[in-house]
Write an enzyme that holds these catalytic residues in place. Structure first.
Site, PDB file in Angstrom:
ATOM      1  N   MET A 153      -1.083   4.783  -5.694  1.00 29.54           N
ATOM      2  CA  MET A 153      -0.515   5.532  -6.814  1.00 29.54           C
ATOM      3  C   MET A 153      -1.436   6.623  -7.369  1.00 29.54           C
ATOM      4  O   MET A 153      -1.235   7.093  -8.484  1.00 29.54           O
ATOM      5  CB  MET A 153      -0.103   4.562  -7.927  1.00 29.54           C
ATOM      6  CG  MET A 153       0.972   3.573  -7.493  1.00 29.54           C
ATOM      7  SD  MET A 153       2.458   4.414  -6.852  1.00 29.54           S
ATOM      8  CE  MET A 153       3.463   3.020  -6.350  1.00 29.54           C
ATOM      9  N   HIS A 167       7.445   6.293   1.322  1.00 30.93           N
ATOM     10  CA  HIS A 167       8.094   6.658   0.060  1.00 30.93           C
ATOM     11  C   HIS A 167       9.476   5.989   0.006  1.00 30.93           C
ATOM     12  O   HIS A 167      10.215   6.028   0.992  1.00 30.93           O
ATOM     13  CB  HIS A 167       8.227   8.185  -0.047  1.00 30.93           C
ATOM     14  CG  HIS A 167       8.806   8.612  -1.348  1.00 30.93           C
ATOM     15  ND1 HIS A 167       8.066   8.644  -2.513  1.00 30.93           N
ATOM     16  CD2 HIS A 167      10.068   8.969  -1.681  1.00 30.93           C
ATOM     17  CE1 HIS A 167       8.863   9.011  -3.512  1.00 30.93           C
ATOM     18  NE2 HIS A 167      10.072   9.221  -3.034  1.00 30.93           N
TER      19      HIS A 167
HETATM   20  C1  GAR Z   1       6.777   0.746  -2.393  1.00 22.74           C
HETATM   21  O1  GAR Z   1       8.155   0.701  -2.681  1.00 22.74           O
HETATM   22  C2  GAR Z   1       6.364   2.117  -1.931  1.00 22.74           C
HETATM   23  O2  GAR Z   1       7.323   2.732  -1.120  1.00 22.74           O
HETATM   24  C3  GAR Z   1       6.224   2.838  -3.246  1.00 22.74           C
HETATM   25  O3  GAR Z   1       5.609   1.893  -4.097  1.00 22.74           O
HETATM   26  C4  GAR Z   1       5.957   0.570  -3.678  1.00 22.74           C
HETATM   27  C5  GAR Z   1       4.695  -0.214  -3.449  1.00 22.74           C
HETATM   28  O4  GAR Z   1       4.973  -1.569  -3.179  1.00 22.74           O
HETATM   29  N1  GAR Z   1       5.470   4.033  -3.109  1.00 22.74           N
HETATM   30  C6  GAR Z   1       5.702   5.135  -3.815  1.00 22.74           C
HETATM   31  O5  GAR Z   1       6.543   5.213  -4.673  1.00 22.74           O
HETATM   32  C7  GAR Z   1       4.811   6.325  -3.450  1.00 22.74           C
HETATM   33  N2  GAR Z   1       5.332   7.536  -4.022  1.00 22.74           N
HETATM   34  P1  GAR Z   1       3.929  -2.520  -2.457  1.00 22.74           P
HETATM   35  O6  GAR Z   1       2.603  -2.416  -3.215  1.00 22.74           O
HETATM   36  O7  GAR Z   1       4.537  -3.892  -2.597  1.00 22.74           O
HETATM   37  O8  GAR Z   1       3.784  -2.088  -1.026  1.00 22.74           O
END
Ligand code: GAR
Length: 207
Positions: free
Chosen positions: A91, A110
């Site tokens: 993030m 994404h």
């Molecule tokens: C996931 O849904 C990923 O695609 C998103 O954050 C989440 C992380 O989950 N990423 C974004 O939004 C990037 N712009 P995780 O920590 O359980 O993998």
């Protein structure tokens, strides 16, 4: 073997999907070599420890600028001889210098069908809130190479997921993860490590 670093900030379910795929022998020619978190409390760090993957914490707040953070990260990755950087729920926005230095060697997952619901401010649950507010009937996930433009790099793989009438952002997020993200990311990583992704301008050709 391509050494892979996975960058995380939170729960790490995408990291877990990569760990599980590696265990099943599905990361062909790739090896999960490091997990780097921007957050010392990320549950993803526990997943890394359980899988015996060396983990590191590099917090944005400990650096004066995005450039200084990118510089420290680049030095760490080069010292570890990393060939592929995977942003899996990472993030923190990376500096332009960093993106250029690792061009063609960084990918991101994404949770939408880019170019919908992406760019600054679209991350995590916010992406699904926006998709539901717009009333789209189909959403999905995208794995793309990272460029200096947020969510703007060449698209590697995408998968569509149906939106249901009574979805909440949380329910939709879970479905997009299960049906798309956890499958797409290991597949894209494996293709990269096998040398099967060829970038041609804006497009990625799968060999
Ligand atoms: C996931 O849904 C990923 O695609 C998103 O954050 C989440 C992380 O989950 N990423 C974004 O939004 C990037 N712009 P995780 O920590 O359980 O993998």
């Amino acid at each position: 073997m391509v050494k892979i670093a996975v960058m995380v900030s939170g729960g790490g379910t995408n990291l877990q999907a990569l760990i599980d795929a590696e265990r099943r022998g599905e990361l062909k020619n790739g090896e999960l070599s490091a997990v780097i978190s921007s957050n010392a409390d990320a549950y993803a760090l526990k997943r890394a420890n359980r899988a015996f993957i060396p983990s590191y914490v590099l917090r944005r707040h400990d650096f004066g600028s995005t450039e200084a953070y990118g510089q420290a990260l680049a030095e760490m990755l080069e010292q570890l001889d990393i060939g592929l950087v995977v942003l899996a729920g990472f993030m923190t926005v990376l500096s332009s210098d960093f993106c250029r230095r690792f061009e063609g060697r960084i990918m991101n997952i994404h949770p939408s069908l880019i170019p919908s619901f992406c760019g600054p401010g679209f991350y995590g649950l916010h992406v699904h809130e926006a998709a539901l507010a717009k009333g789209v009937k189909v959403t999905g996930a995208t794995v793309h190479f990272v460029s200096e433009v947020v969510d703007g790099g060449a698209i590697i793989l995408q998968k569509a997921v149906a939106v249901q009438q009574d979805d909440t952002p949380e329910v939709l997020q879970k479905r997009v993860m299960q049906e798309a993200e956890w499958k797409l990311l290991p597949h894209a990583v494996s293709l990269f490590c096998e040398g099967r992704l060829q970038i041609e301008g804006e497009r990625v050709k799968i060999l």
